[in-house]
Scaffold this active site. Structure first.
Site, PDB file in Angstrom:
ATOM      1  N   ASN A   1       0.881  -1.216   0.051  1.00  0.00           N
ATOM      2  CA  ASN A   1      -0.031   0.125   0.147  1.00  0.00           C
ATOM      3  C   ASN A   1       0.784   1.129  -0.097  1.00  0.00           C
ATOM      4  O   ASN A   1       1.945   1.288  -0.028  1.00  0.00           O
ATOM      5  CB  ASN A   1      -0.869  -0.156   1.200  1.00  0.00           C
ATOM      6  CG  ASN A   1      -0.140  -0.029   2.572  1.00  0.00           C
ATOM      7  OD1 ASN A   1       0.331   0.834   2.948  1.00  0.00           O
ATOM      8  ND2 ASN A   1      -0.433  -1.362   3.297  1.00  0.00           N
TER       9      ASN A   1
ATOM     10  N   CYS B   1       0.972   1.941  13.838  1.00  0.00           N
ATOM     11  CA  CYS B   1       0.853   3.162  12.931  1.00  0.00           C
ATOM     12  C   CYS B   1       1.168   2.415  11.637  1.00  0.00           C
ATOM     13  O   CYS B   1       1.119   3.051  10.352  1.00  0.00           O
ATOM     14  CB  CYS B   1       1.934   4.394  13.379  1.00  0.00           C
ATOM     15  SG  CYS B   1       1.452   5.754  12.468  1.00  0.00           S
TER      16      CYS B   1
ATOM     17  N   PHE C   1      -4.199   3.400  14.647  1.00  0.00           N
ATOM     18  CA  PHE C   1      -4.425   4.420  13.606  1.00  0.00           C
ATOM     19  C   PHE C   1      -5.434   3.696  12.704  1.00  0.00           C
ATOM     20  O   PHE C   1      -5.663   2.428  12.455  1.00  0.00           O
ATOM     21  CB  PHE C   1      -3.136   4.766  12.833  1.00  0.00           C
ATOM     22  CG  PHE C   1      -2.210   5.916  13.490  1.00  0.00           C
ATOM     23  CD1 PHE C   1      -1.737   5.562  14.323  1.00  0.00           C
ATOM     24  CD2 PHE C   1      -2.445   7.333  12.745  1.00  0.00           C
ATOM     25  CE1 PHE C   1      -1.001   6.550  15.334  1.00  0.00           C
ATOM     26  CE2 PHE C   1      -1.767   8.126  13.281  1.00  0.00           C
ATOM     27  CZ  PHE C   1      -0.739   7.760  14.553  1.00  0.00           C
TER      28      PHE C   1
ATOM     29  N   LYS D   1     -11.493  -3.250  19.005  1.00  0.00           N
ATOM     30  CA  LYS D   1     -10.160  -3.655  19.354  1.00  0.00           C
ATOM     31  C   LYS D   1      -9.728  -3.611  20.674  1.00  0.00           C
ATOM     32  O   LYS D   1      -8.963  -4.191  21.082  1.00  0.00           O
ATOM     33  CB  LYS D   1      -9.068  -2.755  18.601  1.00  0.00           C
ATOM     34  CG  LYS D   1      -9.528  -2.927  16.894  1.00  0.00           C
ATOM     35  CD  LYS D   1      -7.914  -2.962  16.314  1.00  0.00           C
ATOM     36  CE  LYS D   1      -8.514  -3.058  14.889  1.00  0.00           C
ATOM     37  NZ  LYS D   1      -7.623  -3.679  13.766  1.00  0.00           N
TER      38      LYS D   1
END
Ligand SMILES: Cc1cc2nc3c(=O)[nH]c(=O)nc-3n(C[C@H](O)[C@H](O)[C@H](O)COP(=O)(O)O)c2cc1C
Length: 398
Positions: free
Chosen positions: A211, A275, A324, A342
């Protein structure tokens, strides 16, 4: 030399003291420590040093005019105010100090100071009698009470022939005092694991799925945590930015490798910051040999990767967790759901559909979401965003 001001943006205000002739040397010493320096020259300052000298040394346009139409279109006074991590007034004239104390916005420098939340440092330089005067001392006291730092002037013989306190300190001492402003102890004794960058999921020995994450936001968090005194383990995937050599840097490629590295260290860690842009899927059976093209469609079977953050949050003795959420639609709803599902303390919502922020950009704009609060962190450099995230986090959880 330790580059203790690397990535730091220092806005140097040069005002009307005779010692303004030393300002280019202050710029050089700040640059030696790694800082990016921009200069605002007041009208008084320009009587003692030229714009050209400061521009040549700082390698940036020198700003001096509040009413500059062109500058207001690009690096205008609000941009300069936001750009700076620290505003240093060196030398600070008695008149400039009086303007700051009374909150004036009558010229570019005083307006930028008012519009900025950066660290403010003042290096007074003047005749010893002016320095001792009640008005000057009371103005400095007021500025200190509002959080400004004052660099004590040196004593000795002065340009005017007097002997006493009021000389601008050596440039290297000023630069070292600025560097000190960035060293805090709010996170000292804490071990923090930060994941960052993109994971690479192999298709064959030469191809992969990945990505657009650059790792810049995560690296800004690494730098800021180190500055705040933490011991940092940086578990990174694919990145195109330099590492911080004060961190324990561990390179990984796939989501599985990143998971293994995090889990190996997690029991010694107080805070986990997730992150990295971890691929949700990987190829079930990557080929050992390069796949040859033969004109047919190629079907890859993808299997879900382990969710690193969720697994850390599920540990019996879990660290404080910051995750994030990079979202492109229903951003707030999805981020709140992520916080709940989570079980982490904080979700930082990143709207990656906006190309000006998020992936690969140097700036970001996020929302800090915890059970107790939801706080917008306005668009700014990733370094400043990291600082704001950690400041809010420390206030709520430490
Ligand atoms: C030759 C000369 C030297 C000066 N030196 C100083 C000085 O060292 N410190 C100071 O505070 N003011 C000094 N002044 C007075 C300031 O230059 C004056 O207050 C000016 O308005 C300040 O400009 P600023 O507001 O842009 O700083 C000096 C003035 C002259 C004419």
């Amino acid at each position: 030399m330790i580059k203790s001001l690397t990535n730091k943006r220092i806005l140097l205000g040069v005002s009307g003291s005779i010692s303004a002739y030393k300002a280019p040397d202050v710029v050089r010493r700040l640059q030696d420590l790694g800082a990016d320096v921009r200069v605002i020259l007041t009208s008084g300052g320009s009587k003692f040093i030229t714009e050209l000298s400061l521009q040549s040394i700082s390698k940036n346009k020198v700003h001096h005019n509040l009413w500059d139409k062109e500058a207001e279109l690009s690096m205008g006074h609000i941009e300069l105010a936001k750009w700076a991590d620290c505003i240093l007034i060196a030398p600070a004239s008695a008149n400039m100090i009086s303007n700051m104390a009374s909150g004036k916005a009558s010229d570019l420098l005083s307006s930028v100071i008012l519009a900025s939340d950066a660290i403010l440092m003042i290096a007074p330089a003047m005749n010893q009698q002016m320095y001792k005067s009640g008005a000057l001392q009371s103005n400095l006291g007021l500025l200190k009470s509002r959080g400004a730092g004052v660099i004590t002037p040196d004593s000795g013989s002065q340009a005017c022939g007097d002997i006493g306190q009021g000389r601008l300190p050596e440039s290297i001492d000023i630069a070292n005092q600025i560097a000190k402003q960035f060293q805090t102890t709010q996170l000292s004794g804490k071990h923090i694991i930060i994941t960052l960058g993109a994971t690479l999921e192999p298709i064959d020995p030469v191809r992969f799925i990945s990505n657009h994450s650059s790792g810049k936001m995560g690296m800004a968090l690494v730098d800021t945590c180190i500055e705040m005194g933490a011991q940092v383990t940086c578990v990174y995937g694919s990145i195109n930015i330099p590492l911080n050599d004060k961190a324990n840097n561990i390179q990984t490629l796939s989501a599985q490798q990143m998971y293994d590295c995090v889990m190996q260290d997690i029991h010694h860690c107080d805070i986990f910051i997730s992150c990295a842009a971890v691929c949700d899927y990987s190829v079930k059976e990557p080929s050992n040999q390069k796949i040859k093209k033969n004109g047919d469609n190629l079907i890859l079977e993808l299997i879900p990767n382990k969710d690193i953050l969720a697994n850390v949050c599920n540990l019996e003795k879990k660290p404080l967790c910051i995750g994030f959420a990079a979202e492109t639609q229903n951003t707030l709803e999805n981020a709140q759901l992520k916080l709940k599902n989570k079980g982490c303390e904080v979700i930082i919502l990143n709207d990656v559909s906006n190309a000006e922020i998020g992936f690969n950009s140097d700036e970001n704009q996020v929302i800090f979401i915890s059970q107790k609060q939801q706080k917008n962190i306005a668009k700014n450099s990733k370094t400043k965003i990291a600082k704001n995230i950690l400041t809010i986090f420390i206030k709520e959880f430490l």
